[in-house]
Design an enzyme around this catalytic site. Sequence first.
Site, short mmCIF file in Angstrom:
data_model
loop_
_atom_site.label_atom_id
_atom_site.label_comp_id
_atom_site.label_asym_id
_atom_site.label_seq_id
_atom_site.Cartn_x
_atom_site.Cartn_y
_atom_site.Cartn_z
N MET A 387 0.85 -1.19 0.00
CA MET A 387 0.00 0.00 0.00
C MET A 387 0.89 1.23 0.00
O MET A 387 1.78 1.37 0.81
CB MET A 387 -0.92 0.00 1.23
CG MET A 387 -1.81 1.24 1.32
SD MET A 387 -2.92 1.38 -0.12
CE MET A 387 -3.21 3.15 -0.12
N GLU A 422 4.68 0.76 -6.30
CA GLU A 422 4.34 1.61 -5.15
C GLU A 422 5.07 2.95 -5.18
O GLU A 422 4.50 3.96 -4.78
CB GLU A 422 4.67 0.86 -3.84
CG GLU A 422 3.96 -0.47 -3.67
CD GLU A 422 2.45 -0.38 -3.90
OE1 GLU A 422 1.83 0.61 -3.48
OE2 GLU A 422 1.90 -1.31 -4.51
#
Length: 1001
Positions: A387, A422
């Site tokens: 994330m 990411e």
Amino acid sequence: MALDNTREKSLSFTSMVIEDTMRNGRGLSDQWADTVVVRPRTTERHITVHKRLVLAFAISILTLIVVTVIAVLLSVKFEECNADSTASASHGNLTKFNQSRDALFNHRGEDSFQPWRQLRLPGSLRPLQYDLHITVFMDNFTFSGEVSIELQCLNSTKYVFLHADRLAVQKAVVYSEGKKTRALKIHRHFRYPANQVFVIAMHRELEPQKNYKVNITFQAHIEDELLGFFRSSYVLYGEKRYLAVTQFSPTHARKAFPCLDEPIYKATFKISIKHESTYLSLSNMPVEASISEEDGWVTDYFSRTPRMSTYYLAWAVCNFTFKETVTDSGITIRLYARPDAIQRGSGDYALHITKRLLGFYEDYFKVKYSLPKLDLLAVPKHPYAAMENWGLSVFVEQKILLDPGVSSISYLMDVTMVIVHEICHQWFGDLVTPVWWEDVWLKEGFAHFFEFLGADFLFPDWHMEKQRFLTDVLHEVMLLDGLASSHPISQEVLKATDIDRVFDWIAYKKGAALIRMLANVMGQPVFQMGLNDYLITHMYGNAGRDDLWNKFSEAMQKEGRDINIKEVMDLWTLQMGYPVVTITKNDSVDNSVTISQEHFIFDIKDSAPSNSSFQWQIPLTISVGNSSHISPESIIWVSNRTESHKIVSVDDGSWLLGNINQTGYFRVNYDLRNWRLLIEQLMRNPEVISVGNRAGLIDDVFNLARAGYLPQNIPLEIVRYLSQEKEFLPWHAASRVLYHLDKLLDRTEEYSIFSEYILKQVASMYHKLGWPTSAVNGSVAQATYQTEELRREVIMLACSFGSKHCHQQAITLISEWISSNKNRIPPNVRDIVYCTGVSLMDEDVWEFMWMKFHSSTAISEKKVLLEALTCSDNTFLLNRLLNLSLSSDLVPDQDVIDVIIHVGRNPHGRHLAWKNFREKWDILNTRYGEALFINSKLINGVTEFLNTEAELNELKDFIQTNGGGAAAAFARAVEIVEANVRWHSLFEEEFFQWLRKSPTS
């Protein structure tokens, strides 16, 4: 309803009293005059009558007041009970809030339509900044917090709406800001759980263009799950240790603090975290100050963030250690992980490439990284691979930690791609955020596309964008997007449950494929110019797809190319699916070809009438070739259903090739003569056709045949050329389509005919390449990447389709490992060897692998060992593994899904996985239902290879009673299984008939 009836009676009674009152006015004076004439009275009697009327009137008013008060009190009590009944038992400290809507409010404007029922926040208030203090109690896994939110009022409103879920709110205060700060009177506050909102109803309206501050104190649990603020654990030196970390995307910040939890509501955040001194805390920004207290607690104060959306906010409390590096521009990069992983150097690779990637993106986008630091946090448990929280990216351990001595090239590539993805999000997502979830592909599509550009920057010899993008993105997403249950990448999102639906491979992979197609049409310099303008214009803000199209159109116009990008791309983003372009050579002498487009769909009968009208503006690149030469590509924009074009140098002996290097997002079909010519070319001299197009021809021909556009023998004929194929990519494309066929056929009576045919195509290359003789010499990034990956692909095909030599080699390698307790199996083929050995050898080998899984500290090795355990032919062992994975903590939460899926891919375990899935669905759905991707991944993985009528009926029956929570995934599953069943019905006999007659069978 009783409350409503009481109100109606009260209103009727009121009107009656008003009528009586009016009679006592002018209207009644005439009646009294008439009475005086008929029956004369004295003045005293007249006065007495008036007294009685006044008394009656007073009694009526008093009665009205009493009835109204009783009704209101009853409604309040009823609604308090109703509100309390919806609260979770774990939140007993939460105030029992009223959930009445109308009875207690005089302000009828907003209240009349109950705005808390709206699916989106109303937009009357805009957050400017948050000050959030969190106290974390790791001993009992709870936390308390206080948040102060500065709000700007845009439109007058009597309500403050905040998102809050599973929070026990203890106190809420609203202040007006200005020369004199004062607390405003709150009428009441309550939860509306259906929309996860916390409502503060003010006594008076908040005024436009004024600022207000909301202070809320709350507490909640650090949950043992995967979303919000959750806990995880690991074992170090025999001791179990805990950490707590956040996962807020897409709508779970509200589980950790009250906030305006929609992407458009950007604000700045100042965080402070109080924790025991044995832990450290992390957040998006660096620590400004740490204040120690005498009782062994520490409070860390973090710098204020730039404007950002709530779902990128993050924090963690752990006792990890770290390594760090600093970029040339002064950005501090740290990787935090378990102390033993840091000590082994498992994070060194990620730290090294992150430093290089920040420089790559800054140079490519011409926009500097916005924060003073970037932390990478490796956690044992996480719902996703990673994330991209701004300044604090969180990764599950197996997607960032790498042990050079035991990690394969494919594992290295996987880790690399996740990190590249990411880091890209620090610009696409964090700096510029989509306005709303309908355009989530604006961030995920770009990040997925740049996985391949970033990997090419790190490892130019890998040729990721020109090669692996085709098999790993384009070919994969076309399988999904060819279903009738597919959807546009931009789709309407109305409620929270719809948000989960847009986070799928259509958004990620189709988004990336369309961006790649557009980049090739525009040219890289113009594409970069448009991206730079887009990022600079919208930094620290939000943007939609039209904002991107406008910037691209402007960049094209600066180069003198007037293409309306929006007009072209709306057809690709607002329509589901993609076209199949059919190129047919005409018999006429004018060298013309007919080019047609139609919506490609695997089940043609499912193509709805509305879909038959789908058309696209297609940038078709085309070349003409013969046995020794191929012409430079030319581009034709195909916008009609059927068009005729003249192609230079087309004759009877030449072939046509469309979609050069597969830069376009569509399939290409040809007349059968052209297919024959292409197959002959591949058999004689395949290198005339580019490696990308060789892979593309394999993928197109198998899927066109699967959908019924071509006879079944055409794909079987094309794979005969593989014995001459020296490049990895076409072998990889072939492996993927053959794997699907293998799973369709592995339970049929004539499966051996198919497997023997494939083995004959593989045999010569298998013996030519052989097995790797030793492990990687200290480095996982080999110069011979293409050769090593080709060798791995061919060995995998040989072992999968039953090569006796391959099987014996795997058994020998495992036997040597067991006898010597030294693992000399080359990392790049360990997964193949482990799986093959477990499937062929006895139960003791399975137990040996199970023991090694628990004792291994290398994350990559644990992953390979766990997957190998699913390869057993022993149904007892497979059942045992399924039960252990779900009912114990022996298997990490995020790996449980993979265990079930891999057992389902095993023909001996398919029925077990399917049975286990149905029996454990309630548990699985409760545990993973809220996490994006996981449910759909599980449903697809367990059902995609079901292919009998009985299994199809079982699936439909199961959905009938259990499928409400994942409707889109189950609809897709039904369509795939129906297609599998239909293929057996329509094409299996034709398929085997050709194999029986084939001269190479």
